[in-house]
Design a protein around this motif. Structure first.
Motif, PDB file in Angstrom:
ATOM      1  N   THR A 104      29.406  56.641  21.755  1.00 31.98           N
ATOM      2  CA  THR A 104      28.459  57.608  21.208  1.00 31.98           C
ATOM      3  C   THR A 104      27.118  57.591  21.942  1.00 31.98           C
ATOM      4  OG1 THR A 104      27.719  56.003  19.560  1.00 31.98           O
ATOM      5  CG2 THR A 104      29.522  57.485  18.927  1.00 31.98           C
ATOM      6  N   THR A 105      27.111  57.018  23.141  1.00 30.28           N
ATOM      7  CA  THR A 105      25.870  56.931  23.904  1.00 30.28           C
ATOM      8  C   THR A 105      25.923  57.805  25.158  1.00 30.28           C
ATOM      9  OG1 THR A 105      26.487  55.105  25.389  1.00 30.28           O
ATOM     10  CG2 THR A 105      25.703  54.510  23.171  1.00 30.28           C
ATOM     11  N   ALA A 106      24.802  57.898  25.845  1.00 26.45           N
ATOM     12  CA  ALA A 106      24.701  58.703  27.064  1.00 26.45           C
ATOM     13  C   ALA A 106      25.000  57.892  28.326  1.00 26.45           C
ATOM     14  CB  ALA A 106      23.296  59.310  27.160  1.00 26.45           C
ATOM     15  N   ASN A 129      29.589  59.517  25.952  1.00 25.94           N
ATOM     16  CA  ASN A 129      29.959  60.602  25.026  1.00 25.94           C
ATOM     17  C   ASN A 129      31.425  61.008  25.156  1.00 25.94           C
ATOM     18  OD1 ASN A 129      27.272  60.927  23.947  1.00 25.94           O
ATOM     19  ND2 ASN A 129      26.754  61.777  25.948  1.00 25.94           N
ATOM     20  N   ASN A 130      32.296  60.007  25.209  1.00 27.34           N
ATOM     21  CA  ASN A 130      33.712  60.259  25.416  1.00 27.34           C
ATOM     22  C   ASN A 130      34.516  59.199  24.677  1.00 27.34           C
ATOM     23  OD1 ASN A 130      36.127  61.272  26.584  1.00 27.34           O
ATOM     24  ND2 ASN A 130      34.995  61.814  28.446  1.00 27.34           N
TER      25      ASN A 130
END
Length: 111
Positions: free
Chosen positions: A42-44, A75-76
């Motif tokens: 959930t991070t960049a 984000n994957n």
């Protein structure tokens, strides 16, 4: 050992921390089929993850690594689909290089 009942089940869902954490322990008199898991980032930034299938009374390490320092893209998600058989008292343990990953694992318990 024959099994009479096979029950589909969610094996665990949790945030993955930088310390080695137990996600699931196979109950006594049970075999578990690890069927799939998804690890969401959930991070960049990409984050490395480790997943261990640890024998009874064992500790997580390179000898029982299932995934080791695999990058989960920003984000994957990383997904596994297959079958791993686990015996009573064995564990699924996880570790991340940094915060931002969550895991959801499912399969079946045979009793």
């Amino acid at each position: 050992m024959a099994f009479d009942v096979i029950t589909p089940t969610k094996l665990g869902q949790a945030a993955i921390t930088t310390g080695v954490t137990t996600l699931y322990t196979v109950p006594a008199s049970t075999r578990t089929l690890l069927k799939e898991f998804s690890i969401a980032n959930t991070t960049a930034a990409a984050i490395n993850v480790r997943v261990f299938l640890v024998p009874s009374a064992g500790t997580a390490g390179t000898t029982n690594a299932f995934l080791y320092d695999v990058s989960v893209p920003a984000n994957n998600a990383l997904q596994y689909n297959g079958v791993q058989v686990m015996n009573a008292a064995e564990t699924i343990q996880v570790q991340a290089a940094s915060a931002g990953l969550t895991i959801t694992a499912s399969g079946a318990e045979a009793t």
